[in-house]
Design an enzyme around this catalytic site. Sequence first.
Site, PDB file in Angstrom:
ATOM      1  CB  SER A  20      14.388  22.016 -10.896  1.00 25.80           C
ATOM      2  OG  SER A  20      15.248  21.174 -11.637  1.00 25.80           O
ATOM      3  CG  ASN A 107      21.118  23.600 -21.925  1.00 21.69           C
ATOM      4  OD1 ASN A 107      20.913  23.394 -20.727  1.00 21.69           O
ATOM      5  ND2 ASN A 107      22.126  24.331 -22.357  1.00 21.69           N
ATOM      6  CB  THR A 152     -26.255  45.842 -21.532  1.00 19.84           C
ATOM      7  OG1 THR A 152     -27.388  46.705 -21.477  1.00 19.84           O
ATOM      8  CG2 THR A 152     -26.467  44.824 -22.652  1.00 19.84           C
ATOM      9  CG  HIS A 153     -24.491  49.336 -19.211  1.00 19.08           C
ATOM     10  ND1 HIS A 153     -23.298  49.949 -19.508  1.00 19.08           N
ATOM     11  CD2 HIS A 153     -25.178  49.290 -20.397  1.00 19.08           C
ATOM     12  CE1 HIS A 153     -23.272  50.288 -20.783  1.00 19.08           C
ATOM     13  NE2 HIS A 153     -24.400  49.884 -21.353  1.00 19.08           N
ATOM     14  CB  SER A 274     -21.876  30.369   7.424  1.00 12.23           C
ATOM     15  OG  SER A 274     -21.485  31.104   8.568  1.00 12.23           O
ATOM     16  CE  LYS A 280     -24.175  33.521   3.791  1.00  7.63           C
ATOM     17  NZ  LYS A 280     -23.090  34.251   4.463  1.00  7.63           N
ATOM     18  CG  ASN A 282     -21.555  30.778   2.174  1.00  8.52           C
ATOM     19  OD1 ASN A 282     -22.516  31.543   2.056  1.00  8.52           O
ATOM     20  ND2 ASN A 282     -20.852  30.682   3.285  1.00  8.52           N
ATOM     21  CD  GLU A 287     -18.067  32.832  -2.709  1.00 10.32           C
ATOM     22  OE1 GLU A 287     -18.039  33.945  -2.199  1.00 10.32           O
ATOM     23  OE2 GLU A 287     -18.379  31.805  -2.070  1.00 10.32           O
ATOM     24  CE1 TYR A 314      17.634  25.798 -19.715  1.00 15.76           C
ATOM     25  CE2 TYR A 314      19.671  26.322 -18.574  1.00 15.76           C
ATOM     26  CZ  TYR A 314      18.380  25.851 -18.552  1.00 15.76           C
ATOM     27  OH  TYR A 314      17.828  25.442 -17.376  1.00 15.76           O
ATOM     28  CD  GLN A 319      16.102  24.697 -12.059  1.00 14.72           C
ATOM     29  OE1 GLN A 319      16.986  24.073 -12.621  1.00 14.72           O
ATOM     30  NE2 GLN A 319      16.154  25.018 -10.777  1.00 14.72           N
ATOM     31  CE  LYS A 322      11.820  22.591 -15.349  1.00 14.87           C
ATOM     32  NZ  LYS A 322      12.376  23.487 -16.407  1.00 14.87           N
TER      33      LYS A 322
HETATM   34  N1  ARG Z   1      16.780  21.801 -14.373  1.00  8.19           N
HETATM   35  C1  ARG Z   1      17.038  22.528 -15.580  1.00  8.19           C
HETATM   36  C2  ARG Z   1      15.758  23.245 -16.012  1.00  8.19           C
HETATM   37  O1  ARG Z   1      14.793  23.004 -15.438  1.00  8.19           O
HETATM   38  C3  ARG Z   1      17.475  21.599 -16.666  1.00  8.19           C
HETATM   39  C4  ARG Z   1      18.456  22.188 -17.638  1.00  8.19           C
HETATM   40  C5  ARG Z   1      19.655  22.592 -16.947  1.00  8.19           C
HETATM   41  N2  ARG Z   1      20.714  22.947 -17.815  1.00  8.19           N
HETATM   42  C6  ARG Z   1      21.771  23.573 -17.390  1.00  8.19           C
HETATM   43  N3  ARG Z   1      22.696  23.821 -18.193  1.00  8.19           N
HETATM   44  N4  ARG Z   1      21.872  23.952 -16.130  1.00  8.19           N
HETATM   45  O2  ARG Z   1      15.763  24.054 -16.890  1.00  8.19           O
END
Ligand code: ARG
Length: 455
Positions: A20, A107, A152-153, A274, A280, A282, A287, A314, A319, A322
Amino acid sequence: MWGGRFDGGPAKIMEEFTPSIDFDQRLATQDVAGSRIHAKMLAIQGIISKIDLDAILNGLATIETELKEGRFEFKRALEDIHLNIESRLAELAGPAAGRLHTARSRNDQVATDFRLWVRAACQRAEEGLEVLQKALFKQASAHVTTIMPGFTHMQSAQPVTFAHHLLAYVEMLARDRGRFADAAKRLNECPLGSAALAGTPFDIDRDYTALGLGFARPMRNSLDGVSARDFALEYLAACTIASTHLSKLAGEIVQWCSPGFGFVRLSDQFTTGSSIMPQKRNPDAAELVRGKTGRVIGDFVALATVVKGLVLAYGTDLQEDKERVFDAADTLEISLAVMAGMFADLAVNTERMRALANAGYPTATDLADWLVREAGKPFREAHHITGTIVKRAEELGVDLDKLPLEEMQAVEPAITEAVLKCLSVEASVAARMSYGGTAPDRVREQIAFWREKLK
Ligand code: ARG
């Protein structure tokens, strides 16, 4: 990294699949902050020595500098931000680095880092919303008496003032700010010390780490601590709702600058041409803001789908949290800035607004209201009479306030000359004096309110 338990390494494809670090490197400063406070706590509690603490803190300081200067080398083989930093710390601090992970798990570490990140994102969202509110407010305060058609509408309904229309968005954005503030407040409990899921036998001080990171208190339940992601969902929900407001506003801009409306002209800064049609201009920026709302909604739905099937505590599924949050944050923040920029130098065509405000018999309700007030008609009957008069005006091809009095009296003898005062769009707007109404006198009160609030 896993040491004794493993004889072989992961399959080649896993090196591509599991890391990650490509995205969670955005948690680097939060990770360093969490490690720093955790190390201090361990030393205060006598779990690690003062010497080890100094080595760890010095190492973390170096890492922080490397991060700031873009010299820190992120390695996919080290999976995530936590292991990347720990491994670099081992190079810098030697064996002391190995003691940092006492009474901690990735975790609770990632849950803590991520909460810190989302807390800051809530703050940025609020600031971005305020900047846009101010840009809208500035236009509104210049257009208290500018009359435009209210719809409205998508049918011409009753005339409103442009300031009133813009202040409606200022209100929406205020609620959006409130949602981010609420989310930031609710998430402000610290998971650190939950360890892997069950807590730890070490005599840690969770109040110390929580307060040191600016949290109000430690989370009460370690299972909840490592697994809860409702804070991220709540942030994404707030982003989603704010984005729908931006999308609505962007959609209006797209309409307003189309030739059929011609209400506003965007500056060259926020318009594109354009490649084939030289005439144009735009409204691409608007948009795109409207289009990007789809991403943000998708981010919310994606994370909700990830967490909905998970049991405690967990799971690596988490993961996936994020990227959705980072994407929504990036999208919302730039959209807010673009919208604020667009409104800053938006040129308003007041004559065009005024002209269209007259189209479609928008003061028919005023006529019906007059019949109720002055001729004692029940509203339903007044509505019917007015409908007949509008039809007549349509046949003659004139606006309501240009229809000869005799024509109106032919439909309803109770109508007198006094009615003519009510039928212009100016009169219609000025009459809407109820609290929250569009009358310039009312809108001025709202302008004063927001001037104070946005100071
Ligand atoms: N990279 C993991 C995450 O984004 C961190 C936690 C990982 N924990 C584990 N036991 N594999 O959630």
